[in-house]
Design a protein around this motif. Structure first.
Motif, short mmCIF file in Angstrom:
data_model
loop_
_atom_site.label_atom_id
_atom_site.label_comp_id
_atom_site.label_asym_id
_atom_site.label_seq_id
_atom_site.Cartn_x
_atom_site.Cartn_y
_atom_site.Cartn_z
N PRO A 3 4.63 -18.01 23.30
CA PRO A 3 3.37 -17.95 24.07
C PRO A 3 3.60 -18.12 25.57
O PRO A 3 4.50 -18.85 25.99
N GLY A 4 2.78 -17.42 26.34
CA GLY A 4 2.87 -17.55 27.78
C GLY A 4 3.71 -16.46 28.42
O GLY A 4 4.24 -16.63 29.52
N GLN A 5 3.84 -15.32 27.74
CA GLN A 5 4.57 -14.16 28.29
C GLN A 5 6.02 -14.48 28.60
O GLN A 5 6.59 -14.00 29.58
N ILE A 6 6.62 -15.33 27.76
CA ILE A 6 8.02 -15.70 27.91
C ILE A 6 8.79 -15.21 26.68
O ILE A 6 8.26 -15.19 25.57
N ALA A 7 10.03 -14.81 26.87
CA ALA A 7 10.89 -14.41 25.76
C ALA A 7 12.21 -15.18 25.84
O ALA A 7 12.64 -15.58 26.93
N ILE A 8 12.81 -15.40 24.69
CA ILE A 8 14.17 -15.96 24.61
C ILE A 8 15.04 -14.85 24.06
O ILE A 8 14.78 -14.31 22.98
N ILE A 9 16.08 -14.46 24.81
CA ILE A 9 16.95 -13.37 24.38
C ILE A 9 18.40 -13.82 24.43
O ILE A 9 18.75 -14.81 25.08
N LYS A 10 19.25 -13.08 23.71
CA LYS A 10 20.69 -13.31 23.78
C LYS A 10 21.32 -12.14 24.49
O LYS A 10 21.06 -10.98 24.16
N GLU A 11 22.15 -12.44 25.49
CA GLU A 11 22.92 -11.42 26.20
C GLU A 11 24.38 -11.83 26.18
O GLU A 11 24.76 -12.81 26.81
N TYR A 12 25.16 -11.10 25.38
CA TYR A 12 26.57 -11.44 25.22
C TYR A 12 26.67 -12.90 24.76
O TYR A 12 26.16 -13.26 23.72
N ASN A 13 27.26 -13.77 25.56
CA ASN A 13 27.41 -15.16 25.11
C ASN A 13 26.45 -16.08 25.86
O ASN A 13 26.72 -17.25 26.05
N ASN A 14 25.33 -15.51 26.27
CA ASN A 14 24.34 -16.29 27.02
C ASN A 14 22.98 -16.28 26.32
O ASN A 14 22.61 -15.28 25.68
N ILE A 15 22.26 -17.37 26.45
CA ILE A 15 20.86 -17.45 26.03
C ILE A 15 20.02 -17.40 27.31
O ILE A 15 20.26 -18.16 28.25
N ILE A 16 19.04 -16.48 27.33
CA ILE A 16 18.22 -16.29 28.52
C ILE A 16 16.77 -16.57 28.19
O ILE A 16 16.22 -16.02 27.23
N LEU A 17 16.14 -17.44 28.98
CA LEU A 17 14.68 -17.58 28.97
C LEU A 17 14.18 -16.68 30.09
O LEU A 17 14.62 -16.80 31.24
#
Length: 464
Positions: A293-307
């Motif tokens: 909620p709140g127009q936020i996503a959690i994604i994985k890019e290679y060996n990183n976690i991105i908010l």
């Protein structure tokens, strides 16, 4: 809670607790040199009764010689528009207006009439709904500009105080409506639990104190770890998956929650399920995306976690700009400006620092990137666009031709950034992948007579 000279907006509903709070503050007003201002909100939930409460509070303020602000707000409509329960909508509207009015009158504190009974009820509400330690801390005595002078006083004591002092107050009939969870807990659950533990409230208060101490300690650790393992940019926060995995589960969850709160502005709607098993999934899957909620996503890019803000994951439309000769050109879509100039080579080029000495003919600054090319191998007009399927070039320092898509994969450029990288072409051939490599065919050599210098000015550096 209070410092000498504070200006305090006092929330007064008209009930015994808030009325007691205004009279208690009046007793210490001179000692603290307080500037008090009464605030009342008509939630428009009880028709004429609500209006009577508003008139009562206004008269109380006038009687004590205090300025007041009396507002009406359509809580049912607001709750419907926000898809909230009436209880949630009323709370959200109150705090929104507390801050608004405090700002308008220059108050640096807002006094609320919560008592120890509210503290106990909130603890049980959080427990029933499912909460971590942060929720079980219940109501903090001080948070931001909000203070709660009665937080260690019971509802029974405020009523006794008012009656002993001959102070009038209004009885809110909605406190007995069982459509609200808090009322069910107050009138049903607590009396039932007190059959098992007559000292239930004291027991819960001790628990709140212990939980609060533990939570503050864990937050201190999590804050230090967050600063160590996070990289913050506009609209996103990046963590190394290995760094997160090295943290204990309790601290790891807090670190992620801190990131969400920084990016989103609050933790409203963020539940345990949103981050539970996130790292386990990240280890199993090469790609990962979880929307919260709140127009936020959690994604994985290679060996990183991105908010990341979800709008930053949207694909850019195709852009293309033509430069007919030396000069300046802007790419509004990326907020970038390019400046192109040609200089004659004088003397021995092999001694020129930053040209041949830098094998990649590329210098990176905090917000600038510069490429140097053989001007006689480049033909105007030159084209600036984002990449298209099938693009190929000969990366400087690598052998042979390479698909641009494969190059992006090799250098681990996140997919969300690939259509934001400007590509510069001459006669349909890539001469520079901005921020990465020039094409080997256009490099400067000892035989170069003229140098084409392309300088890019990035007003934000998030794309690279």
């Amino acid at each position: 809670m209070l410092e000498f000279g504070d200006k305090v907006l006092v929330a007064v509903s008209g009930g015994q607790d808030s009325v007691a709070s205004i009279y208690l503050l009046l007793q210490i007003r001179n000692f603290f040199n307080l500037d008090l201002h009464v605030f009342h909100l008509d939630h428009m939930l009880r028709g004429d009764i609500s209006k009577e409460d508003a008139q009562f509070v206004k008269a109380l303020a006038e009687k004590e010689g205090l300025p007041s602000t009396i507002l009406s707000f359509d809580v049912p409509l607001y709750a419907a528009e926000k898809n909230l329960s009436v209880e949630e909508g009323a709370r959200e509207a109150r705090y929104m207006l507390f801050k608004k009015v405090a700002n308008e009158i220059g108050a640096n504190k807002v006094a609320l009439g919560h008592t120890v009974d509210d503290q106990v009820e909130t603890f049980l509400m959080c427990l029933l709904r499912g909460s971590g330690l942060k929720g079980l801390r219940a109501i903090p005595p001080v948070r931001d500009i909000f203070i709660r002078p009665l937080i260690e006083i019971s509802r029974r004591e405020t009523e006794e105080y008012c009656r002993a002092q001959g102070i009038e107050f209004k009885v809110d009939a909605s406190n007995f409506e069982f459509t609200y969870l808090r009322n069910k807990i107050r009138h049903n659950l607590i009396p039932y639990l007190e059959e098992y533990n007559p000292n239930l409230k004291e027991t819960i208060l001790r628990t709140i104190e212990v939980v609060g101490d533990d939570e503050r300690f864990l937050d201190e650790i999590a804050s230090k770890e967050f600063n160590r393992v996070s990289v913050i940019k506009e609209g996103l926060i990046k963590f190394s998956l290995d760094d997160l995995k090295a943290l204990s589960v309790a601290i790891r969850r807090r670190v992620l929650r801190m990131g969400i709160e920084i990016l989103k502005g609050d933790l409203k709607g963020v539940e345990f399920k949103h981050i539970k098993d996130l790292l386990l999934d990240a280890e199993k899957m090469s790609k990962l995306r979880r929307d919260i909620p709140g127009q936020i996503a959690i994604i994985k890019e290679y060996n990183n976690i991105i908010l990341i803000r979800r709008d930053l994951l949207e694909k850019r439309g195709h852009f293309e700009v033509i430069l007919s000769g030396p000069g300046k050109i802007e790419i509004p879509e990326l907020n970038i400006e390019f400046e192109v100039c040609i200089t004659e080579v004088k003397g021995d080029l092999s001694s020129e620092k930053g040209i041949l000495k830098d094998k990649f003919c590329l210098t990176k600054g905090e917000a600038n990137l510069v490429a140097n090319l053989d001007a006689d191998k480049v033909h105007f007009p030159i084209q600036v666009r984002n990449h298209l399927p099938g693009d190929k070039f000969f990366p400087l320092g690598l052998k042979g031709e390479k698909k641009l898509q494969d190059y992006f994969v090799d250098v681990k450029l996140p997919e969300r950034l690939r259509d934001k990288v400007p590509i510069i072409l001459s006669e349909g051939e890539i001469i520079w992948v901005v921020g990465h490599r020039i094409d080997d065919r256009f490099k400067v050599t000892k035989e170069t007579q003229r140098i084409l210098n392309i300088k890019s000015q990035f007003k934000d550096n998030n794309n690279f």
